[in-house]
Structure formats: structure tokens, C-alpha cells
Design a protein around this motif. Sequence first.
Motif, PDB file in Angstrom:
ATOM      1  N   HIS A 177       0.840  -1.175   0.000  1.00 40.47           N
ATOM      2  CA  HIS A 177       0.000   0.000   0.000  1.00 40.47           C
ATOM      3  C   HIS A 177       0.879   1.231   0.000  1.00 40.47           C
ATOM      4  CE1 HIS A 177      -3.471  -2.425   0.581  1.00 40.47           C
ATOM      5  NE2 HIS A 177      -3.030  -2.907   1.730  1.00 40.47           N
TER       6      HIS A 177
ATOM      7  N   THR B  40      -1.531   7.715   0.089  1.00 45.72           N
ATOM      8  CA  THR B  40      -2.145   8.535  -0.950  1.00 45.72           C
ATOM      9  C   THR B  40      -1.791  10.007  -0.793  1.00 45.72           C
ATOM     10  OG1 THR B  40      -3.971   6.964  -0.963  1.00 45.72           O
ATOM     11  CG2 THR B  40      -4.330   9.037  -2.090  1.00 45.72           C
TER      12      THR B  40
ATOM     13  N   GLU C 277      -4.434  10.618 -11.473  1.00 42.92           N
ATOM     14  CA  GLU C 277      -5.607   9.775 -11.671  1.00 42.92           C
ATOM     15  C   GLU C 277      -5.321   8.328 -11.247  1.00 42.92           C
ATOM     16  OE1 GLU C 277      -6.680  10.352 -15.768  1.00 42.92           O
ATOM     17  OE2 GLU C 277      -7.428  12.380 -15.403  1.00 42.92           O
TER      18      GLU C 277
ATOM     19  N   ILE D 115      -5.434   8.111  -7.494  1.00 45.86           N
ATOM     20  CA  ILE D 115      -6.818   8.092  -7.015  1.00 45.86           C
ATOM     21  C   ILE D 115      -7.424   6.698  -7.197  1.00 45.86           C
ATOM     22  CG2 ILE D 115      -9.149   8.979  -7.494  1.00 45.86           C
ATOM     23  CD1 ILE D 115      -7.752  11.709  -8.141  1.00 45.86           C
ATOM     24  N   SER D 116      -7.182   6.076  -8.348  1.00 46.81           N
ATOM     25  CA  SER D 116      -7.705   4.729  -8.600  1.00 46.81           C
ATOM     26  C   SER D 116      -7.136   3.719  -7.617  1.00 46.81           C
ATOM     27  CB  SER D 116      -7.366   4.278 -10.022  1.00 46.81           C
ATOM     28  OG  SER D 116      -7.993   5.098 -10.963  1.00 46.81           O
TER      29      SER D 116
ATOM     30  N   SER E  47      -5.943   4.301  -4.693  1.00 48.85           N
ATOM     31  CA  SER E  47      -6.483   4.610  -3.370  1.00 48.85           C
ATOM     32  C   SER E  47      -7.867   3.985  -3.191  1.00 48.85           C
ATOM     33  CB  SER E  47      -6.556   6.125  -3.180  1.00 48.85           C
ATOM     34  OG  SER E  47      -7.142   6.444  -1.967  1.00 48.85           O
ATOM     35  N   LYS E  48      -8.692   4.049  -4.219  1.00 47.49           N
ATOM     36  CA  LYS E  48     -10.032   3.449  -4.148  1.00 47.49           C
ATOM     37  C   LYS E  48      -9.943   1.925  -4.015  1.00 47.49           C
ATOM     38  CE  LYS E  48     -12.418   7.112  -6.625  1.00 47.49           C
ATOM     39  NZ  LYS E  48     -13.060   7.530  -7.875  1.00 47.49           N
ATOM     40  N   ILE E  49      -9.015   1.325  -4.753  1.00 53.07           N
ATOM     41  CA  ILE E  49      -8.832  -0.123  -4.674  1.00 53.07           C
ATOM     42  C   ILE E  49      -8.365  -0.521  -3.274  1.00 53.07           C
ATOM     43  CG2 ILE E  49      -7.405  -2.054  -5.504  1.00 53.07           C
ATOM     44  CD1 ILE E  49      -7.447  -0.612  -8.272  1.00 53.07           C
ATOM     45  N   GLN E  50      -7.422   0.250  -2.729  1.00 55.64           N
ATOM     46  CA  GLN E  50      -6.934  -0.042  -1.379  1.00 55.64           C
ATOM     47  C   GLN E  50      -8.054   0.063  -0.354  1.00 55.64           C
ATOM     48  OE1 GLN E  50      -3.684   2.679  -0.820  1.00 55.64           O
ATOM     49  NE2 GLN E  50      -2.180   1.220  -1.547  1.00 55.64           N
ATOM     50  N   LYS E  51      -8.906   1.052  -0.506  1.00 59.01           N
ATOM     51  CA  LYS E  51     -10.021   1.218   0.421  1.00 59.01           C
ATOM     52  C   LYS E  51     -10.937  -0.002   0.355  1.00 59.01           C
ATOM     53  CE  LYS E  51     -13.918   4.224   1.463  1.00 59.01           C
ATOM     54  NZ  LYS E  51     -14.666   5.415   1.086  1.00 59.01           N
ATOM     55  N   GLU E  52     -11.193  -0.473  -0.862  1.00 58.87           N
ATOM     56  CA  GLU E  52     -12.049  -1.649  -1.043  1.00 58.87           C
ATOM     57  C   GLU E  52     -11.399  -2.890  -0.432  1.00 58.87           C
ATOM     58  OE1 GLU E  52     -13.449  -4.255  -4.820  1.00 58.87           O
ATOM     59  OE2 GLU E  52     -13.815  -2.097  -4.953  1.00 58.87           O
TER      60      GLU E  52
END
Length: 181
Positions: free
Chosen positions: A72, A75, A126, A129-130, A132-137
Motif C-alpha cells: 500500500h 495517498t 488519476e 486516485i484509482s 487509493s479506491k482499490i486499497q479502500k475496497e
Amino acid sequence: MAQSKLDKWGIGDRVLAMREHLTCVEIADEVNMRYRPAGEELVNRMTISRYCNAHGITDRRRNDISAVPRDHFDTLEEAEKVRKRLVNHTNRIGELWENIKGDEEKLSELASISNAYMNALKMQQELNISVSKIQKEQLGLSKVRKVLSIILSTLDKHPEVRVEIFDELRKSEVYDTIRAL
């Protein structure tokens, strides 16, 4: 044959039950966190794998014993790096512009290079950001796995309730999703 430390600790059956739904790494984490007696060495994924193999559990769908990569990135740190590059680029472009403001051909080349660099920075942001979203999921899924692990270990204490819950889950359209966790 020498008795396994898992048997000595009285958790061998629990480990085998957890293996139905968890990886060796996840089980080792759980054992170390909840069941390891004080002063005892940590259990690793290979200990869990060997124990399960010795007890005939060798063909699980989730027979992975290696850890999930933990690559990870921060971000905010990555966004700050992009910002610094942007500021440096802007300052450098300003300096170059001052030096070549009378030469239209060089100004045109500078504009092309600057535009390409700015587009690369935009794409990098960008991507950040992508990711970061995957890590959150992934973090959310990890938390759900831990919650389900706790629920399953609690259900192990009440076999009749466990059977009833799994019967209901099998009828549900989300059963395959739950099994994948």
C-alpha cells in the motif's frame, strides 16, 4: 510422533475448522492474536499448513499459504509528490520562458514539452486516485473477513446454530460472495 504445539494449546480442532474459510496466514494471525499462550513463540503460516496437511486438509480452494502483498502507498504522500513536481515544473517553465521569450520556435517546443509533462502528471494523479479506491475496497474486504472469522469461531461453539445459519446462507443469492471472502 511429537505432539504439535497447536494440540498442546488445545486449539487443533479450532484451527482445522478455521481452515474451511481462512488462509494459513489468516489463521496464523488469529492464533497469535487470540489463542497463543503468554510466553510462547508465534505461529507462522507454515506451521498451520503443516498441521492441516498432517490432518488431511490439503485440497482447500483457498490453499494459499503466502501472505497477501501489503504494497500500500500513502495517498497523501503521493499527492504531495505530484504537487511538488508540478510546482517545480511550473517554476522551471517560468525560468525557461524568461530566457527564450523572443524565440517563437523554442517557445513552441517548450509548450509541447510542458503539455506532455502536465498530461503525465495528470495521469499519475488519476492513477493514485484509482489505487487509493482499490486499497479502500481491499481494506473493507479484509475487515469483513475478520468479522466473519470471529462469527465463524463463535458459531463453532454452537454447532446447531451454525448448521441453521449455513443452511439459510446456502439458499441466499449472496452465498457465493460470502464464500469468496
